[in-house]
Design a protein around this motif. Structure first.
Motif, PDB file in Angstrom:
ATOM      1  N   ILE A   1       0.835  -1.207   0.000  1.00 25.51           N
ATOM      2  CA  ILE A   1       0.000   0.000   0.000  1.00 25.51           C
ATOM      3  C   ILE A   1       0.868   1.254   0.000  1.00 25.51           C
ATOM      4  O   ILE A   1       0.579   2.237  -0.690  1.00 25.51           O
ATOM      5  N   ALA A   2       1.962   1.220   0.760  1.00 28.60           N
ATOM      6  CA  ALA A   2       2.875   2.371   0.800  1.00 28.60           C
ATOM      7  C   ALA A   2       3.426   2.669  -0.590  1.00 28.60           C
ATOM      8  O   ALA A   2       3.626   3.827  -0.965  1.00 28.60           O
ATOM      9  N   CYS A   3       3.643   1.612  -1.387  1.00 31.18           N
ATOM     10  CA  CYS A   3       4.159   1.798  -2.751  1.00 31.18           C
ATOM     11  C   CYS A   3       3.142   2.512  -3.641  1.00 31.18           C
ATOM     12  O   CYS A   3       3.520   3.182  -4.618  1.00 31.18           O
ATOM     13  N   LEU A   4       1.861   2.393  -3.322  1.00 30.64           N
ATOM     14  CA  LEU A   4       0.814   3.026  -4.130  1.00 30.64           C
ATOM     15  C   LEU A   4       0.785   4.535  -3.948  1.00 30.64           C
ATOM     16  O   LEU A   4       0.075   5.238  -4.674  1.00 30.64           O
ATOM     17  N   GLY A   5       1.556   5.049  -3.004  1.00 31.58           N
ATOM     18  CA  GLY A   5       1.615   6.488  -2.797  1.00 31.58           C
ATOM     19  C   GLY A   5       2.564   7.197  -3.739  1.00 31.58           C
ATOM     20  O   GLY A   5       2.618   8.431  -3.755  1.00 31.58           O
ATOM     21  N   LEU A   6       3.308   6.433  -4.534  1.00 31.58           N
ATOM     22  CA  LEU A   6       4.244   7.029  -5.487  1.00 31.58           C
ATOM     23  C   LEU A   6       3.577   7.249  -6.836  1.00 31.58           C
ATOM     24  O   LEU A   6       2.519   6.682  -7.120  1.00 31.58           O
ATOM     25  N   GLN A   7       4.195   8.045  -7.677  1.00 34.87           N
ATOM     26  CA  GLN A   7       3.658   8.332  -9.001  1.00 34.87           C
ATOM     27  C   GLN A   7       4.354   7.546 -10.101  1.00 34.87           C
ATOM     28  O   GLN A   7       3.973   7.627 -11.265  1.00 34.87           O
ATOM     29  N   ASP A   8       5.373   6.784  -9.742  1.00 36.44           N
ATOM     30  CA  ASP A   8       6.117   5.986 -10.715  1.00 36.44           C
ATOM     31  C   ASP A   8       5.228   4.850 -11.232  1.00 36.44           C
ATOM     32  O   ASP A   8       4.782   4.001 -10.456  1.00 36.44           O
ATOM     33  N   THR A   9       4.979   4.816 -12.527  1.00 31.94           N
ATOM     34  CA  THR A   9       4.032   3.841 -13.069  1.00 31.94           C
ATOM     35  C   THR A   9       4.528   2.402 -12.938  1.00 31.94           C
ATOM     36  O   THR A   9       3.729   1.483 -12.728  1.00 31.94           O
ATOM     37  N   ASP A  10       5.831   2.192 -13.052  1.00 33.25           N
ATOM     38  CA  ASP A  10       6.362   0.834 -12.894  1.00 33.25           C
ATOM     39  C   ASP A  10       6.143   0.339 -11.464  1.00 33.25           C
ATOM     40  O   ASP A  10       5.728  -0.807 -11.244  1.00 33.25           O
ATOM     41  N   ILE A  11       6.386   1.197 -10.489  1.00 35.92           N
ATOM     42  CA  ILE A  11       6.158   0.844  -9.086  1.00 35.92           C
ATOM     43  C   ILE A  11       4.675   0.539  -8.868  1.00 35.92           C
ATOM     44  O   ILE A  11       4.314  -0.450  -8.218  1.00 35.92           O
ATOM     45  N   LEU A  12       3.806   1.381  -9.407  1.00 30.20           N
ATOM     46  CA  LEU A  12       2.372   1.187  -9.230  1.00 30.20           C
ATOM     47  C   LEU A  12       1.908  -0.137  -9.837  1.00 30.20           C
ATOM     48  O   LEU A  12       1.142  -0.883  -9.214  1.00 30.20           O
ATOM     49  N   ARG A  13       2.368  -0.436 -11.023  1.00 27.92           N
ATOM     50  CA  ARG A  13       1.941  -1.667 -11.691  1.00 27.92           C
ATOM     51  C   ARG A  13       2.389  -2.894 -10.906  1.00 27.92           C
ATOM     52  O   ARG A  13       1.628  -3.854 -10.731  1.00 27.92           O
ATOM     53  N   ARG A  14       3.618  -2.869 -10.437  1.00 32.14           N
ATOM     54  CA  ARG A  14       4.144  -4.019  -9.691  1.00 32.14           C
ATOM     55  C   ARG A  14       3.451  -4.172  -8.335  1.00 32.14           C
ATOM     56  O   ARG A  14       3.155  -5.294  -7.907  1.00 32.14           O
ATOM     57  N   ALA A  15       3.183  -3.060  -7.677  1.00 30.62           N
ATOM     58  CA  ALA A  15       2.499  -3.121  -6.386  1.00 30.62           C
ATOM     59  C   ALA A  15       1.069  -3.644  -6.565  1.00 30.62           C
ATOM     60  O   ALA A  15       0.591  -4.462  -5.765  1.00 30.62           O
ATOM     61  N   LEU A  16       0.389  -3.192  -7.601  1.00 33.31           N
ATOM     62  CA  LEU A  16      -0.958  -3.679  -7.883  1.00 33.31           C
ATOM     63  C   LEU A  16      -0.950  -5.173  -8.196  1.00 33.31           C
ATOM     64  O   LEU A  16      -1.825  -5.924  -7.744  1.00 33.31           O
ATOM     65  N   SER A  17       0.047  -5.597  -8.952  1.00 33.07           N
ATOM     66  CA  SER A  17       0.176  -7.015  -9.269  1.00 33.07           C
ATOM     67  C   SER A  17       0.350  -7.842  -7.995  1.00 33.07           C
ATOM     68  O   SER A  17      -0.237  -8.920  -7.844  1.00 33.07           O
ATOM     69  N   GLY A  18       1.149  -7.314  -7.062  1.00 35.82           N
ATOM     70  CA  GLY A  18       1.360  -8.001  -5.796  1.00 35.82           C
ATOM     71  C   GLY A  18       0.072  -8.121  -5.004  1.00 35.82           C
ATOM     72  O   GLY A  18      -0.240  -9.187  -4.448  1.00 35.82           O
ATOM     73  N   LEU A  19      -0.707  -7.053  -4.948  1.00 27.71           N
ATOM     74  CA  LEU A  19      -1.975  -7.072  -4.218  1.00 27.71           C
ATOM     75  C   LEU A  19      -2.960  -8.023  -4.891  1.00 27.71           C
ATOM     76  O   LEU A  19      -3.713  -8.737  -4.212  1.00 27.71           O
ATOM     77  N   HIS A  20      -2.947  -8.045  -6.210  1.00 30.84           N
ATOM     78  CA  HIS A  20      -3.820  -8.963  -6.949  1.00 30.84           C
ATOM     79  C   HIS A  20      -3.490 -10.408  -6.600  1.00 30.84           C
ATOM     80  O   HIS A  20      -4.394 -11.240  -6.414  1.00 30.84           O
TER      81      HIS A  20
END
Length: 220
Positions: free
Chosen positions: A57-76
């Motif tokens: 969730i902490a990673c979702l606070g960033l604007q970096d799209t690669d970070i967001l995609r990977r963090a979302l994948s992890g949550l999925h």
């Protein structure tokens, strides 16, 4: 890159960032290590998920799209034990980056699987956005009969010129338990559709409805 949805502007994504990009990247390397062992363990181990999910969730606070995609994948991957992320994932469904938005739309179905009431409304809204329509339909389908209030979303999707979308719409209507009697005109059109697979999907819907009716009332 697309324009932001009407629900959430890009500024809505700016959470309180307590980690840097490098720290986020390190978190993701760790949870993705050993064939994502931490993520898969978190699917079944509530105590482990309580450690891993807040880090993602902490990673979702960033604007970096690669970070967001990977963090979302992890949550999925974690699924329902990542329910604490629902609000954050919902906001990202309307992110300006199309891939992030699509990933979030699919992720919401996984993390909200045990509480569909928190997911149906934003998914219905997402289905009205062309780039999100297909992932939103897939996500709604995953909720089965809990998504019955999304019937109109699927009947609208059936009007698509794309046969694959019409077939998906029929599948959705079947999975959410839509009343075939109320769908009579649509089903007649589907049975006479120019696409063979759409016609087959219509027949499956009708056969499924008959089977369910017989199971409920064997003497019908």
């Amino acid at each position: 890159m697309r324009k932001c949805g009407s629900w959430w502007g890009c500024n809505s994504f700016r959470m309180t960032v307590t980690i840097t990009r490098d720290e986020a990247a390190q978190i993701l390397r760790e949870v993705e290590a050993n064939l994502c062992a931490d993520l898969y363990k978190s699917r079944f181990d509530e105590a482990h998920a309580a450690i891993i999910v807040p880090r993602l969730i902490a990673c979702l606070g960033l604007q970096d799209t690669d970070i967001l995609r990977r963090a979302l994948s992890g949550l999925h991957t974690i699924g329902p034990l990542a329910a604490a992320s629902i609000d954050f994932v919902t906001k990202l469904m309307f992110h300006c980056d199309t891939i992030v938005a699509q990933n979030a739309t699919l992720t919401l179905a996984a993390v909200a699987w045990r509480c569909p009431e928190r997911a149906i409304k934003p998914l219905v809204h997402a289905a009205s956005i062309p780039e999100l329509q297909k992932p939103a339909l897939f996500s709604l389908i995953s909720f089965g009969k809990a998504a019955i209030f999304a019937t109109e979303v699927f009947t609208t999707a059936f009007e698509s010129r794309d046969a694959r979308m019409r077939r998906l719409a029929l599948r959705g209507l079947k999975e959410i338990g839509a009343d075939p009697n109320a769908m009579q005109t649509l089903l007649e059109r589907a049975q006479n559709d120019s696409n063979k697979q759409v016609r087959a999907a219509a027949e499956r819907f009708i056969l499924s409805a008959k089977s369910n009716r017989l199971a409920t009332n064997p003497h019908a």
